[in-house]
Motif scaffolding. Structure first.
Motif, PDB file in Angstrom:
ATOM      1  N   TYR A 426     -44.156  -6.701  15.241  1.00 44.56           N
ATOM      2  CA  TYR A 426     -43.945  -6.998  16.662  1.00 44.56           C
ATOM      3  C   TYR A 426     -43.291  -8.377  16.810  1.00 44.56           C
ATOM      4  O   TYR A 426     -42.361  -8.567  17.604  1.00 44.56           O
ATOM      5  N   TYR A 427     -43.779  -9.330  16.019  1.00 42.12           N
ATOM      6  CA  TYR A 427     -43.233 -10.692  16.027  1.00 42.12           C
ATOM      7  C   TYR A 427     -41.750 -10.686  15.632  1.00 42.12           C
ATOM      8  O   TYR A 427     -40.910 -11.317  16.298  1.00 42.12           O
ATOM      9  N   ILE A 428     -41.425  -9.961  14.566  1.00 44.03           N
ATOM     10  CA  ILE A 428     -40.029  -9.911  14.097  1.00 44.03           C
ATOM     11  C   ILE A 428     -39.146  -9.222  15.130  1.00 44.03           C
ATOM     12  O   ILE A 428     -38.015  -9.650  15.395  1.00 44.03           O
ATOM     13  N   GLU A 429     -39.653  -8.130  15.711  1.00 44.91           N
ATOM     14  CA  GLU A 429     -38.874  -7.398  16.713  1.00 44.91           C
ATOM     15  C   GLU A 429     -38.442  -8.323  17.853  1.00 44.91           C
ATOM     16  O   GLU A 429     -37.277  -8.339  18.256  1.00 44.91           O
ATOM     17  N   HIS A 430     -39.371  -9.104  18.369  1.00 46.61           N
ATOM     18  CA  HIS A 430     -39.040  -9.979  19.499  1.00 46.61           C
ATOM     19  C   HIS A 430     -38.226 -11.189  19.051  1.00 46.61           C
ATOM     20  O   HIS A 430     -37.391 -11.687  19.816  1.00 46.61           O
ATOM     21  N   LEU A 431     -38.431 -11.635  17.829  1.00 42.19           N
ATOM     22  CA  LEU A 431     -37.629 -12.740  17.307  1.00 42.19           C
ATOM     23  C   LEU A 431     -36.155 -12.342  17.215  1.00 42.19           C
ATOM     24  O   LEU A 431     -35.260 -13.152  17.479  1.00 42.19           O
ATOM     25  N   LEU A 432     -35.904 -11.079  16.877  1.00 44.00           N
ATOM     26  CA  LEU A 432     -34.531 -10.608  16.675  1.00 44.00           C
ATOM     27  C   LEU A 432     -33.863 -10.106  17.957  1.00 44.00           C
ATOM     28  O   LEU A 432     -32.677  -9.781  17.942  1.00 44.00           O
ATOM     29  N   GLY A 433     -34.639 -10.016  19.038  1.00 47.74           N
ATOM     30  CA  GLY A 433     -33.996  -9.619  20.296  1.00 47.74           C
ATOM     31  C   GLY A 433     -34.639  -8.477  21.037  1.00 47.74           C
ATOM     32  O   GLY A 433     -34.117  -8.032  22.060  1.00 47.74           O
ATOM     33  N   GLY A 434     -35.743  -7.950  20.541  1.00 47.63           N
ATOM     34  CA  GLY A 434     -36.458  -6.917  21.270  1.00 47.63           C
ATOM     35  C   GLY A 434     -36.214  -5.517  20.741  1.00 47.63           C
ATOM     36  O   GLY A 434     -35.443  -5.306  19.797  1.00 47.63           O
ATOM     37  N   PRO A 435     -36.875  -4.514  21.361  1.00 46.29           N
ATOM     38  CA  PRO A 435     -36.794  -3.127  20.878  1.00 46.29           C
ATOM     39  C   PRO A 435     -35.377  -2.571  20.813  1.00 46.29           C
ATOM     40  O   PRO A 435     -35.050  -1.803  19.903  1.00 46.29           O
ATOM     41  N   GLN A 436     -34.530  -2.942  21.771  1.00 45.92           N
ATOM     42  CA  GLN A 436     -33.176  -2.394  21.788  1.00 45.92           C
ATOM     43  C   GLN A 436     -32.382  -2.815  20.553  1.00 45.92           C
ATOM     44  O   GLN A 436     -31.429  -2.129  20.149  1.00 45.92           O
ATOM     45  N   VAL A 437     -32.774  -3.925  19.928  1.00 44.84           N
ATOM     46  CA  VAL A 437     -32.124  -4.404  18.704  1.00 44.84           C
ATOM     47  C   VAL A 437     -32.857  -3.893  17.471  1.00 44.84           C
ATOM     48  O   VAL A 437     -32.223  -3.481  16.488  1.00 44.84           O
ATOM     49  N   PHE A 438     -34.186  -3.881  17.525  1.00 49.30           N
ATOM     50  CA  PHE A 438     -34.980  -3.592  16.332  1.00 49.30           C
ATOM     51  C   PHE A 438     -35.150  -2.095  16.077  1.00 49.30           C
ATOM     52  O   PHE A 438     -35.222  -1.675  14.914  1.00 49.30           O
ATOM     53  N   GLU A 439     -35.213  -1.283  17.123  1.00 50.21           N
ATOM     54  CA  GLU A 439     -35.447   0.147  16.905  1.00 50.21           C
ATOM     55  C   GLU A 439     -34.310   0.831  16.139  1.00 50.21           C
ATOM     56  O   GLU A 439     -34.572   1.700  15.306  1.00 50.21           O
ATOM     57  N   PRO A 440     -33.050   0.480  16.360  1.00 47.72           N
ATOM     58  CA  PRO A 440     -32.001   1.052  15.503  1.00 47.72           C
ATOM     59  C   PRO A 440     -32.178   0.682  14.033  1.00 47.72           C
ATOM     60  O   PRO A 440     -31.902   1.489  13.147  1.00 47.72           O
TER      61      PRO A 440
END
Length: 649
Positions: A426-440
């Motif tokens: 969860y921490y990495i997802e938000h660090l990188l820009g959120g679900p729209q960036v991390f889910e792909p």
């Protein structure tokens, strides 16, 4: 095609794990060192050497003997030689081997069984000397299991809901498959399997595979045929035999249960297809064909077990309002994170469980809103705090990647890989820009490593490769602390706490209330709270430094009727709160609760709580000793350690 792919892949994986295995810790005894050196260089909990010769397919032909409490028959192993060797090395635990043959000509093969230790025995088999095309062999092992096989739970009729027929179910994770079948009991090896299981004609056989046909043989028995065409780690091999009924609840899903549970189960899990479709949207195509659910008798030690094609589920989630059906979202998520992409050994268990919690809560977010997703994450964080306090904040078993050299994975089992892993992602997802960036990325990661077993460094390398334009951001992560240091995570994400504030406010009111004044509480306090919020309210009281007096506990029960609630999650916490407040009358109900079911999530904390209360400690010990033989091996083993008992001595 998948089988040949598994051959080359598994040889490569085993070699990779060989290079990346954990170093021994300081302070190890010579005796432990000798034992460790005999184990696989890629897995500290296995003797097998898949880097030299690897099992690519297993065919089982077994009969179920309820009277003797054994499985009897043979396993034919399809073997590919990968390196310079003249033997196949397997894991074995308590099996009674009658012969080992070259399946090509039925000639006997020499074998040596090593000394028995906690992990079982090393089984070394001389490979056939005859020429073999492509260095492949078929080795047939005739054997029977021990009545005390740690993977198998044999229930008497009176231990089932119906009371008329016996029941058998397995639990191979983490390293118990070796007590059910001679195998390479390491998740670094993935292979297909097929099976023919003969059982009493009045019972149904299910496995973690596709059902092919039922052959009525002699009136007294039937033979069930199964096939699992997708390569799996051996810990996902599963069997269940009992008097079962089924109901179809979706295009890919049947629910199986004893007749007494079947209608309630069908209702409880009616949203399974919605969860499956949501998971596919997040993770990619579902490759396993069917997704069936089996509701097991209460002695099952886990909330669920993600066996492919057949998730095992505890009956403790049958709350009547679908409030605990999130267990299924978790097991569905494992279809990708754990089953499709798998930890190469159990030091990297967070790659299975942390990712699965992450996907589970994404499913929750899609179905019930992001506020619910974050509410669940905060509740999980509270569980993590308690677990780390119990294990010890400096204990290396609270590392995200612990060392399991000389450590049984059962001893390392906790919520740490689940919740610390989820928090990290969860921490990495938000660090990188959120679900729209991390889910792909998540979908790409699962596709790239599907059918493979990996270690943490493999995931990390791909993360850097995928986000090559954000290397500076990734470099801000304290990788060493997150992965290899004990205790709580070094950073906690900014979760939305809207749903949890109501719980905290009510908790604060109860803690601050002067019990010598009039009572300001009534039933309406919790009327509008969801089941999950009521659970969190009790969790907040449990985590508070202040201990509620017996008078406050009696008032709490009078106003909110906690004694009458059947939801196991609420009942569990309520009983623990009573034990914390030293309400003596609740000791027996608490111990009764954990002897009527085997779910370790409930059993271990309550036994620990009673044990910690010195005046009633002996009651915990006596209750356990009177009931241990009814418990699944992993439950009895871990509770005995919690109570400082040696049940093997």
């Amino acid at each position: 095609m998948q089988r040949s792919a598994a051959i080359s892949l598994t040889c490569l994986i085993s070699t990779a794990v060989l290079i990346k295995s954990s170093p021994p810790e300081v302070g190890f005894t010579l005796a432990n060192s000798v034992q460790i050196m005999a184990l696989s260089p890629g897995d500290p909990n296995s003797y097998s050497r898949p880097d030299l010769a690897v099992v690519t397919h297993t065919n089982l032909k077994l009969s179920v003997d309820f009277d003797a409490k054994i499985l009897r028959g043979w396993a034919t192993l399809y073997v590919k030689k990968c390196g310079i060797t003249d033997e196949l090395i397997l894991d074995h635990k308590g099996l009674n081997i009658s012969s080992i043959l070259n399946d090509a000509d039925d000639t006997a093969l020499q074998y040596v069984l090593g000394e028995a230790v906690e992990y079982g025995e090393k089984l070394s088999i001389k490979l056939p000397q005859s020429e073999s095309s492509n260095n492949t062999y078929k080795i047939r092992i005739h054997y029977e299991t021990s009545p005390n096989a740690s993977a198998l739970q044999w229930l008497q009729p009176e231990q089932t809901a119906g009371g008329d027929y016996p029941f058998l179910f397995s639990q191979c994770q983490a390293i118990h498959a070796r007590s059910m079948v001679p195998c390479q009991d390491t998740p670094s090896v993935k292979s297909t399997y097929s099976a023919e299981i003969k059982a009493p004609a009045n019972l149904t056989v299910l496995m973690s595979a596709l059902r092919e046909e039922v052959i009525e043989s002699d009136g007294a028995t039937n033979t069930y045929k199964f096939n699992q065409p997708v390569p799996i780690p051996i810990y996902l091999l599963a069997i269940a035999v009992g008097k079962l009924e089924s109901r179809q609840v979706g295009p890919r899903t049947h629910v199986w249960a004893e007749a007494e549970f079947i209608e309630q189960s069908a209702y409880e899990f009616a949203e399974t297809e919605t969860m499956l479709k949501t998971a596919e949207d997040i993770c990619g195509p579902y490759v396993w064909g069917i997704y069936d659910l089996l509701i097991l008798p209460p002695s099952f030690p886990f909330g669920g077990m993600e066996n492919p094609c057949l998730t095992f589920v505890t009956p403790t989630v049958l709350a009547g309002d679908r409030s605990l059906a999130g267990v299924v979202a978790h097991e569905i998520s494992h279809s990708w994170t754990g089953n499709l992409v798998t930890n190469a050994n159990f030091e990297h268990f967070w790659l299975n469980e942390g990712f699965t919690m992450f996907v589970e809560r994404k499913i929750d977010g899609r179905m019930f809103g992001d506020k619910f997703r974050d509410f669940s994450a905060i509740a999980g964080l509270n569980s993590l705090k308690e677990a780390i306090a119990t294990i010890g904040e400096n204990n290396q078993l609270t590392n995200l990647v612990p060392s399991l050299i000389g450590v049984n994975p059962d001893d390392a089992f906790s919520v740490v890989p689940y919740e610390k892993g989820h928090t990290f992602l969860y921490y990495i997802e938000h660090l990188l820009g959120g679900p729209q960036v991390f889910e792909p990325f998540l979908k790409s990661y699962l596709d790239k490593f599907k059918y493979k077993s990996i270690v943490t460094s493999t995931w990390k390398e791909y993360l850097y490769e995928y986000f090559h334009d954000k290397v500076e951001v990734l470099n801000t992560i304290d990788w060493e602390t997150w992965l290899y240091k004990p205790g709580m995570p070094p950073a906690i994400p900014a979760y939305d706490n809207a749903l949890i504030e109501t719980c905290k406010h009510l908790t604060k009111q109860w803690l601050q209330w002067d019990e010598n004044t009039s009572c300001p509480f009534n039933k309406s306090d919790i009327t509008n709270l969801t089941s999950n919020q009521r659970i969190e309210f009790l969790d907040e009281l449990l985590l508070a430094d202040e201990i509620l007096s017996q008078k406050k506990l009696e008032t709490l029960n009078e106003k909110y009727d906690f004694d009458t609630i059947k939801n196991c999650e609420i009942r569990f916490r309520w009983l623990r709160l009573c034990l914390k407040g030293r309400w003596r009358a609740k000791v027996t109900p608490a111990l009764t609760f954990v002897t009527e079911l085997g779910r370790m999530k409930y059993v271990r904390p309550i036994f620990r709580d009673v044990y910690a209360w010195e005046e009633v400690r002996q009651q915990a010990i006596d209750t356990f000793l009177a009931n241990k033989d009814k418990m699944m091996y992993v439950s009895a083993y871990t509770v005995a350690k919690d109570l400082h008992l040696d049940i093997n001595g």
